[in-house]
Scaffold this motif. Sequence first.
Motif, PDB file in Angstrom:
ATOM      1  N   ASN A 199       0.827  -1.205   0.000  1.00 24.61           N
ATOM      2  CA  ASN A 199       0.000   0.000   0.000  1.00 24.61           C
ATOM      3  C   ASN A 199       0.865   1.260   0.000  1.00 24.61           C
ATOM      4  OD1 ASN A 199      -2.490   1.549   0.454  1.00 24.61           O
ATOM      5  ND2 ASN A 199      -1.617   1.872   2.484  1.00 24.61           N
ATOM      6  N   GLN A 200       1.906   1.229   0.822  1.00 25.04           N
ATOM      7  CA  GLN A 200       2.813   2.381   0.902  1.00 25.04           C
ATOM      8  C   GLN A 200       3.520   2.627  -0.431  1.00 25.04           C
ATOM      9  OE1 GLN A 200       3.606   4.733   3.445  1.00 25.04           O
ATOM     10  NE2 GLN A 200       1.593   3.907   3.892  1.00 25.04           N
ATOM     11  N   GLU A 249       2.540   1.694  -3.333  1.00 22.51           N
ATOM     12  CA  GLU A 249       1.535   2.137  -4.308  1.00 22.51           C
ATOM     13  C   GLU A 249       1.271   3.634  -4.149  1.00 22.51           C
ATOM     14  OE1 GLU A 249      -3.047   1.217  -4.807  1.00 22.51           O
ATOM     15  OE2 GLU A 249      -1.928  -0.567  -4.275  1.00 22.51           O
ATOM     16  N   ARG A 250       1.146   4.057  -2.899  1.00 25.26           N
ATOM     17  CA  ARG A 250       0.898   5.479  -2.610  1.00 25.26           C
ATOM     18  C   ARG A 250       2.035   6.377  -3.082  1.00 25.26           C
ATOM     19  NH1 ARG A 250      -1.626   7.224   3.018  1.00 25.26           N
ATOM     20  NH2 ARG A 250      -3.768   6.814   2.489  1.00 25.26           N
ATOM     21  N   ARG A 299       2.479  -0.176  -9.581  1.00 29.75           N
ATOM     22  CA  ARG A 299       1.194  -0.078 -10.264  1.00 29.75           C
ATOM     23  C   ARG A 299       0.545  -1.458 -10.162  1.00 29.75           C
ATOM     24  NH1 ARG A 299       2.339   1.462 -16.084  1.00 29.75           N
ATOM     25  NH2 ARG A 299       0.273   2.371 -16.132  1.00 29.75           N
ATOM     26  N   TRP A 300      -0.736  -1.518 -10.443  1.00 32.64           N
ATOM     27  CA  TRP A 300      -1.394  -2.824 -10.323  1.00 32.64           C
ATOM     28  C   TRP A 300      -2.451  -3.005 -11.399  1.00 32.64           C
ATOM     29  CZ3 TRP A 300      -6.645  -2.758  -9.188  1.00 32.64           C
ATOM     30  CH2 TRP A 300      -7.150  -1.548  -8.707  1.00 32.64           C
ATOM     31  N   TYR A 331       0.944  -6.879  -9.217  1.00 33.15           N
ATOM     32  CA  TYR A 331       1.712  -5.643  -9.053  1.00 33.15           C
ATOM     33  C   TYR A 331       2.847  -5.573 -10.065  1.00 33.15           C
ATOM     34  CZ  TYR A 331      -0.723  -4.882  -4.688  1.00 33.15           C
ATOM     35  OH  TYR A 331      -1.698  -4.668  -3.754  1.00 33.15           O
ATOM     36  N   GLN A 332       3.180  -4.355 -10.433  1.00 33.98           N
ATOM     37  CA  GLN A 332       4.299  -4.131 -11.341  1.00 33.98           C
ATOM     38  C   GLN A 332       5.030  -2.877 -10.859  1.00 33.98           C
ATOM     39  OE1 GLN A 332       3.485  -2.667 -15.371  1.00 33.98           O
ATOM     40  NE2 GLN A 332       4.344  -4.581 -16.121  1.00 33.98           N
TER      41      GLN A 332
END
Lengths: 105, 184
Positions: free
Chosen positions: A46-47, A49-50, A55-56, A73-74
């Motif tokens: 999550n962190q 991604e933020r 990216r997902w 996820y990438q």
Amino acid sequence: MGEFEQTVMLAILQLGDDAYAPNIARHLDATIDRSVSRGALYSCLNQLERKGLLRWRLDAPTLERAGHARRFYQVSARGVRAVRIVRDSQIMLWRGLEGILGAAK
Amino acid sequence: MTHASHSLLEPPRWTHAVLRFALSCDAMRDAILGDLHEEFLHDLAEVGVRRAHIRHASRTTAIAARALFDSAICRSWVSTEPMGEAGRGTVSGPANAAGGSTPAVLQRTRAIVGAATFPLLALFVVAIGVVVNTMMFSAAQPQSPRATSAAGIGGVALLAACVAIAAIVLCVGPRWRRKRLRGA
């Protein structure tokens, strides 16, 4: 980027198109012999991604997952740059320490 | 196969309720529930029913605890846009940040839990101080009077330190949380 975040980013890069949470946990378990708490892993994802480092995308829901989609996820371009910076700075720090630490396995 | 044995081959339903409470973001929760289900089936084949249930419960608890902790420090698990979908809004990132389809009761409960974190933490620290103090006294009582007085001084000092830490947590914690909420 923290040490665990780096580890997760590297695992995602190594897993390529197959990087989703249980696989990432299994990969870390197998490669660095480190059991990962699911809470810590999802929090870390999550962190990242933020911060825009990951990216997902969603896969089609399957029966094996009780109709829930898989979230792959990438590492984003920004993430790759961040990992490269960390690697370069660490290589500089590791250089010349073979005499003390011995050769890497 | 009986109904009871069939239900053992499924992940327990309470885990859904726990994750529904702990995770505000629908997209995130959906993926996590799927991951847990998949891992449960994997464990079932590998280690048997009992251990699969134990592992599932421990994973769910770890995720819920971490999500609630992150939420208390204003780091809620909220989905961003998926790759290739930015701007199209297929997965409601901003809507989920505000709660999405999560019921208002859950939203309010989460807010209360978040606000109560620091007072509970302070209470916990004081409780530890009291328990250790009592243990020190009861351990020292059968010994010499000198040991009792040493334990007394140590216990009181420890209790005072715990109260001081609790006061700091109570004063600084909510302010820091408000500051983070304003920044978020």
